[in-house]
Write an enzyme that holds these catalytic residues in place. Structure first.
Site, PDB file in Angstrom:
ATOM      1  N   ILE A 162     -25.442  95.233  15.101  1.00 22.47           N
ATOM      2  CA  ILE A 162     -26.415  94.247  15.603  1.00 22.47           C
ATOM      3  C   ILE A 162     -26.186  94.038  17.106  1.00 22.47           C
ATOM      4  O   ILE A 162     -27.128  93.875  17.885  1.00 22.47           O
ATOM      5  CB  ILE A 162     -26.347  92.914  14.816  1.00 22.47           C
ATOM      6  CG1 ILE A 162     -26.686  93.166  13.333  1.00 22.47           C
ATOM      7  CG2 ILE A 162     -27.301  91.881  15.404  1.00 22.47           C
ATOM      8  CD1 ILE A 162     -26.585  91.953  12.433  1.00 22.47           C
ATOM      9  N   GLY A 203     -39.474  96.942  10.295  1.00 23.09           N
ATOM     10  CA  GLY A 203     -39.288  95.491  10.205  1.00 23.09           C
ATOM     11  C   GLY A 203     -37.956  95.104   9.607  1.00 23.09           C
ATOM     12  O   GLY A 203     -37.847  94.137   8.847  1.00 23.09           O
ATOM     13  N   GLU A 255     -23.986  92.135   7.820  1.00 20.38           N
ATOM     14  CA  GLU A 255     -23.904  90.684   7.719  1.00 20.38           C
ATOM     15  C   GLU A 255     -22.784  90.080   8.552  1.00 20.38           C
ATOM     16  O   GLU A 255     -22.545  88.892   8.487  1.00 20.38           O
ATOM     17  CB  GLU A 255     -23.735  90.309   6.253  1.00 20.38           C
ATOM     18  CG  GLU A 255     -24.830  90.964   5.407  1.00 20.38           C
ATOM     19  CD  GLU A 255     -25.176  90.224   4.143  1.00 20.38           C
ATOM     20  OE1 GLU A 255     -24.235  89.899   3.421  1.00 20.38           O
ATOM     21  OE2 GLU A 255     -26.375  89.975   3.904  1.00 20.38           O
ATOM     22  N   ALA A 256     -22.077  90.905   9.315  1.00 20.86           N
ATOM     23  CA  ALA A 256     -21.043  90.350  10.190  1.00 20.86           C
ATOM     24  C   ALA A 256     -21.411  90.718  11.620  1.00 20.86           C
ATOM     25  O   ALA A 256     -21.990  91.772  11.876  1.00 20.86           O
ATOM     26  CB  ALA A 256     -19.683  90.935   9.832  1.00 20.86           C
ATOM     27  N   THR A 306     -20.500  96.249  14.651  1.00 17.58           N
ATOM     28  CA  THR A 306     -21.037  96.421  16.001  1.00 17.58           C
ATOM     29  C   THR A 306     -22.542  96.695  16.059  1.00 17.58           C
ATOM     30  O   THR A 306     -23.123  96.701  17.135  1.00 17.58           O
ATOM     31  CB  THR A 306     -20.317  97.604  16.674  1.00 17.58           C
ATOM     32  OG1 THR A 306     -20.194  98.665  15.720  1.00 17.58           O
ATOM     33  CG2 THR A 306     -18.949  97.209  17.149  1.00 17.58           C
ATOM     34  N   THR A 327     -33.666  94.399  10.657  1.00 15.04           N
ATOM     35  CA  THR A 327     -33.034  93.548  11.682  1.00 15.04           C
ATOM     36  C   THR A 327     -33.385  94.058  13.074  1.00 15.04           C
ATOM     37  O   THR A 327     -33.670  93.279  13.986  1.00 15.04           O
ATOM     38  CB  THR A 327     -31.504  93.549  11.497  1.00 15.04           C
ATOM     39  OG1 THR A 327     -31.216  93.180  10.152  1.00 15.04           O
ATOM     40  CG2 THR A 327     -30.824  92.568  12.433  1.00 15.04           C
ATOM     41  N   ALA A 328     -33.399  95.397  13.252  1.00 15.46           N
ATOM     42  CA  ALA A 328     -33.662  95.953  14.589  1.00 15.46           C
ATOM     43  C   ALA A 328     -35.073  95.597  15.046  1.00 15.46           C
ATOM     44  O   ALA A 328     -35.285  95.146  16.180  1.00 15.46           O
ATOM     45  CB  ALA A 328     -33.463  97.462  14.585  1.00 15.46           C
ATOM     46  N   LYS A 339     -16.996  83.458  12.000  1.00 14.78           N
ATOM     47  CA  LYS A 339     -16.091  84.616  11.924  1.00 14.78           C
ATOM     48  C   LYS A 339     -15.217  84.618  13.181  1.00 14.78           C
ATOM     49  O   LYS A 339     -15.732  84.600  14.296  1.00 14.78           O
ATOM     50  CB  LYS A 339     -16.928  85.903  11.859  1.00 14.78           C
ATOM     51  CG  LYS A 339     -16.115  87.171  12.035  1.00 14.78           C
ATOM     52  CD  LYS A 339     -16.976  88.417  12.026  1.00 14.78           C
ATOM     53  CE  LYS A 339     -16.162  89.624  12.433  1.00 14.78           C
ATOM     54  NZ  LYS A 339     -16.966  90.855  12.556  1.00 14.78           N
TER      55      LYS A 339
HETATM   56  P1  FAD Z   1     -33.640  99.307   8.406  1.00 13.61           P
HETATM   57  O1  FAD Z   1     -33.063  98.042   7.912  1.00 13.61           O
HETATM   58  O2  FAD Z   1     -33.458 100.521   7.555  1.00 13.61           O
HETATM   59  O3  FAD Z   1     -35.189  99.060   8.610  1.00 13.61           O
HETATM   60  C1  FAD Z   1     -36.107 100.125   8.731  1.00 13.61           C
HETATM   61  C2  FAD Z   1     -37.514  99.572   8.737  1.00 13.61           C
HETATM   62  O4  FAD Z   1     -38.407 100.633   8.979  1.00 13.61           O
HETATM   63  C3  FAD Z   1     -37.951  98.926   7.422  1.00 13.61           C
HETATM   64  O5  FAD Z   1     -38.679  97.747   7.688  1.00 13.61           O
HETATM   65  C4  FAD Z   1     -38.880  99.967   6.810  1.00 13.61           C
HETATM   66  O6  FAD Z   1     -39.873  99.380   5.995  1.00 13.61           O
HETATM   67  C5  FAD Z   1     -39.479 100.539   8.094  1.00 13.61           C
HETATM   68  N1  FAD Z   1     -40.065 101.853   7.884  1.00 13.61           N
HETATM   69  C6  FAD Z   1     -39.450 102.992   7.481  1.00 13.61           C
HETATM   70  N2  FAD Z   1     -40.344 103.983   7.364  1.00 13.61           N
HETATM   71  C7  FAD Z   1     -41.555 103.467   7.718  1.00 13.61           C
HETATM   72  C8  FAD Z   1     -42.883 103.980   7.777  1.00 13.61           C
HETATM   73  N3  FAD Z   1     -43.173 105.228   7.423  1.00 13.61           N
HETATM   74  N4  FAD Z   1     -43.876 103.158   8.166  1.00 13.61           N
HETATM   75  C9  FAD Z   1     -43.632 101.880   8.508  1.00 13.61           C
HETATM   76  N5  FAD Z   1     -42.397 101.340   8.463  1.00 13.61           N
HETATM   77  C10 FAD Z   1     -41.374 102.125   8.063  1.00 13.61           C
HETATM   78  N6  FAD Z   1     -24.364  95.846  11.285  1.00 13.61           N
HETATM   79  C11 FAD Z   1     -23.689  94.816  11.792  1.00 13.61           C
HETATM   80  O7  FAD Z   1     -23.960  94.383  12.925  1.00 13.61           O
HETATM   81  N7  FAD Z   1     -22.689  94.223  11.089  1.00 13.61           N
HETATM   82  C12 FAD Z   1     -22.301  94.667   9.867  1.00 13.61           C
HETATM   83  O8  FAD Z   1     -21.411  94.092   9.263  1.00 13.61           O
HETATM   84  C13 FAD Z   1     -22.961  95.808   9.340  1.00 13.61           C
HETATM   85  N8  FAD Z   1     -22.619  96.305   8.141  1.00 13.61           N
HETATM   86  C14 FAD Z   1     -23.262  97.428   7.680  1.00 13.61           C
HETATM   87  C15 FAD Z   1     -22.826  98.011   6.491  1.00 13.61           C
HETATM   88  C16 FAD Z   1     -23.415  99.180   6.051  1.00 13.61           C
HETATM   89  C17 FAD Z   1     -22.914  99.840   4.797  1.00 13.61           C
HETATM   90  C18 FAD Z   1     -24.494  99.753   6.768  1.00 13.61           C
HETATM   91  C19 FAD Z   1     -25.171 101.003   6.278  1.00 13.61           C
HETATM   92  C20 FAD Z   1     -24.955  99.161   7.921  1.00 13.61           C
HETATM   93  C21 FAD Z   1     -24.329  98.014   8.396  1.00 13.61           C
HETATM   94  N9  FAD Z   1     -24.724  97.432   9.595  1.00 13.61           N
HETATM   95  C22 FAD Z   1     -24.027  96.369  10.095  1.00 13.61           C
HETATM   96  C23 FAD Z   1     -25.875  97.945  10.318  1.00 13.61           C
HETATM   97  C24 FAD Z   1     -27.094  97.091  10.063  1.00 13.61           C
HETATM   98  O9  FAD Z   1     -27.353  97.041   8.696  1.00 13.61           O
HETATM   99  C25 FAD Z   1     -28.289  97.703  10.795  1.00 13.61           C
HETATM  100  O10 FAD Z   1     -27.958  97.939  12.123  1.00 13.61           O
HETATM  101  C26 FAD Z   1     -29.418  96.749  10.821  1.00 13.61           C
HETATM  102  O11 FAD Z   1     -29.718  96.342   9.538  1.00 13.61           O
HETATM  103  C27 FAD Z   1     -30.635  97.371  11.459  1.00 13.61           C
HETATM  104  O12 FAD Z   1     -31.250  98.283  10.622  1.00 13.61           O
HETATM  105  P2  FAD Z   1     -32.663  98.827  11.093  1.00 13.61           P
HETATM  106  O13 FAD Z   1     -33.568  97.688  11.284  1.00 13.61           O
HETATM  107  O14 FAD Z   1     -32.434  99.753  12.213  1.00 13.61           O
HETATM  108  O15 FAD Z   1     -33.112  99.723   9.859  1.00 13.61           O
END
Ligand code: FAD
Length: 570
Positions: free
Chosen positions: A361, A13, A56-57, A359, A15-16, A85
């Site tokens: 998001i 849950g 956040e960008a 990139t 952003t992805a 931006k």
């Molecule tokens: P996460 O946010 O890690 O979410 C994972 C989810 O899985 C969580 O809800 C967690 O609870 C769940 N989960 C994990 N294990 C389990 C389990 N066993 N059972 C049930 N649920 C589970 N992107 C941009 O587009 N622009 C930016 O400027 C940018 N800056 C960034 C800077 C940094 C330093 C980093 C590291 C990333 C950045 N990103 C940026 C990328 C962006 O943060 C991610 O692409 C975005 O937040 C998506 O993350 P996610 O949802 O894939 O993973």
């Protein structure tokens, strides 16, 4: 005929997860509790494992996704404390002949051909009469310096006289998408996935949850973050590291206040993301309406966490006093195949490249659009899976090449990190070949195998920003230019006049944001708003997918890479 898929389970849950739920719920026309729903969507999210909490960008495609999923612009700006931006400002990435660091901006608006020829050729030969290359082709740098917004007060929602993206609060954005998705009927289960059950053919048959037990699945979307619990864990799909190309493997993040506040909010907000090169990586600075998100992306081979923290806090000065940056290990690379059996990895589980061009998001957005384009039935045709994997891998490799460009053409010698970044890291073959070509000619369409996001014009902006060609009489001396020095000078002066008229007509960024947040009244008759913005966009929400929104560029580049490449997918 194989059975259609009637149930999608998203695990994660962040952003992805919520971005995927939101777009799919619109695509399948879901309405809460409606008996005619042809798809059921369930999102499972751990109540114990936090999201990555940064990101956040964005890039300019975001406004299209917001519109297509029916999100009002006012709600978006207010709920997510969003700001505009116009590009990324790179500080200290390169030094001039005297060793002095300089800055350049990589804008979202790039240039038209001039008398049939890429303006980069003229700029390389004749310079810009004191203007940077970007200042001859786009208002982004001037708007950034003057801290102005990209469209007039009173404009129609989502109107875009120039390309822009957003800065947004990642946590609030995910929450907003959650509310909207659940409102459309997406089921939300707060529980921890413990393990999965595999069927006879190796597909995921069920997910076992800690509290609520067995959850049968059809199509599964793995959005579990860097761990890739299903795709890399249960399905054991190989992760291809990009560490031979990119050294940065850690980040630290913190939030700081705006430097100057008034009773109406911050005194100013820069409409650009800043990327400042430090001793072993670079620091981002993303100004939202209510605060600034900042952090340091660095190489653990060159800095310990403590050393990186000291260096980062030094950069922040007073603003960083008492701050305790959170360290985030980064898994950089991509899962070999994002789609395996009945599981598709979207977000960090599919792959991640350091956030230099914001990139990630966008990659989530494209992954969902491609899923919709290649949506399978229960037979999961290999051809669909293969095509999806090819385009998804192609996008990761495209972004990797563009990020590598920034390091390969760095010329700092003041720390081992920058020397290693240039001399020790490998340059991907595709980029190395292009760099050889670009010693002699400007980037063109045919140079790039994949250009979902980065067009030749964007490459040119970075090459020019790094002053690769400037004032080199020997550079491409054989090419006969259609304009001579004097004609080019006149062209630049005309461009500067047009740009300054545009910039002068734009409002202060904070004033524009306050209007969008509903804190000030919209002007009722704004002639400028009518002429500049009225023609560019369809306003408001877009209830149904299948109606791609095509934008009519005004003073933008004739090749609008984001729109041209992917605008017809929904
Ligand atoms: P996460 O946010 O890690 O979410 C994972 C989810 O899985 C969580 O809800 C967690 O609870 C769940 N989960 C994990 N294990 C389990 C389990 N066993 N059972 C049930 N649920 C589970 N992107 C941009 O587009 N622009 C930016 O400027 C940018 N800056 C960034 C800077 C940094 C330093 C980093 C590291 C990333 C950045 N990103 C940026 C990328 C962006 O943060 C991610 O692409 C975005 O937040 C998506 O993350 P996610 O949802 O894939 O993973």
């Amino acid at each position: 005929m194989a059975e259609p898929i009637k149930h999608i389970t998203i695990v994660g849950g962040g952003t992805a997860g919520w971005f995927t739920a939101n777009m799919l719920s619109v695509f399948f026309g879901m309405q809460k509790n409606h008996p005619g729903n042809r798809m059921r969507i369930t999102l499972i999210e751990s109540p114990n494992i936090p999201t990555v909490g940064v990101g956040e960008a964005t890039v300019p495609s975001m406004s299209r996704s917001l519109q297509q999923t029916g999100i009002s612009e006012t709600d978006f700006f207010k709920t997510c404390n969003a700001s505009f931006k116009l590009g990324v400002d790179f500080a200290n990435w390169n030094v001039d002949a005297k060793g002095k660091p300089f800055s350049y901006i990589n804008p979202f608006n790039t240039g038209h051909r001039v008398s049939g020829i890429d303006p980069g050729y003229y700029y390389g030969r004749f310079g810009g009469s004191g203007a940077s290359f970007v200042q001859t082709i786009s208002p982004a740098q001037d708007l950034g310096m003057m801290r102005k917004g990209p469209r007039p007060l009173g404009s129609k929602p989502y109107s875009e006289p120039v390309n822009y993206a957003y800065h947004l609060d990642a946590g609030l954005f995910a929450k907003m998408l959650q509310g909207i998705s659940v409102g459309r009927g997406v089921e939300h289960i707060l529980d921890d996935m413990v393990d999965v059950e595999r069927g006879e053919d190796g597909s995921i048959a069920a997910i076992n949850l800690k509290e609520t037990g067995r959850h049968e699945v059809e199509l599964v979307i793995d959005c579990t973050g860097f761990k890739g619990l299903i795709i890399n864990g249960a399905l054991d799909e190989h992760f291809i590291s990009y560490d031979k190309y990119l050294a940065n493997d850690r980040a630290m993040a913190v939030q700081i206040p705006h430097p100057e506040q008034t009773e109406n909010g911050p005194k100013f907000i820069e409409p650009v993301t800043r990327s400042t090169a430090l001793g072993a990586g670079w620091s981002w600075r993303v100004p939202l309406f209510n605060r600034i998100g900042t952090g340091y992306v660095y190489s653990s081979a060159h800095r310990s966490d403590d050393e990186a923290r000291d260096e980062f806090l030094d950069l922040l000065g007073d603003a960083g006093k008492g701050a305790e940056p959170r360290v985030i290990p980064m898994r950089v690379g991509r899962t070999r195949n994002s789609w395996v059996k009945n599981c598709i990895a979207i977000g960090l589980s599919g792959g991640f490249i350091e956030p230099l061009e914001s990139t990630a998001i966008y990659m989530i957005e494209m992954a969902v659009r491609w899923l919709i384009a290649y949506f399978p039935d229960q037979s999961y045709p290999d051809s669909l899976r293969k095509r999806y994997n090819d385009v998804a891998s192609g996008l990761y490799d495209e972004v990797r090449d563009f990020i590598c460009l920034h390091y390969a053409l760095g010329n700092r010698t003041d720390s081992q990190y920058w020397i290693d970044a240039r001399e020790e890291l490998e340059v991907p073959d595709s980029l190395a070949e292009n760099l050889e070509v670009w010693k002699h000619a400007m980037p063109v369409m045919t140079d790039l195998k994949s250009q979902h996001l980065f067009s030749p014009e964007v490459y040119t902006a970075v090459l020019q920003g790094k002053r690769i060609y400037q004032m080199r009489d020997d550079w491409n001396a054989g090419l006969s230019l259609n304009l001579n020095r004097e004609m080019w000078r006149k062209h630049v002066s005309g461009q500067r006049h047009k740009i300054s008229q545009f910039v002068n007509a734009m409002p202060d960024h904070v004033a524009l944001l306050r209007e969008l947040r509903g804190e000030t009244q919209k002007p009722t008759d704004n002639a400028l708003a009518g002429t500049l913005a009225g023609s560019t966009q369809q306003a408001g929400t877009v209830p149904l997918p299948g109606l791609g929104i095509r934008k009519t560029p005004t003073i933008k580049t004739p090749v609008a890479p984001l729109d041209a490449a992917d605008g017809n997918l929904l």
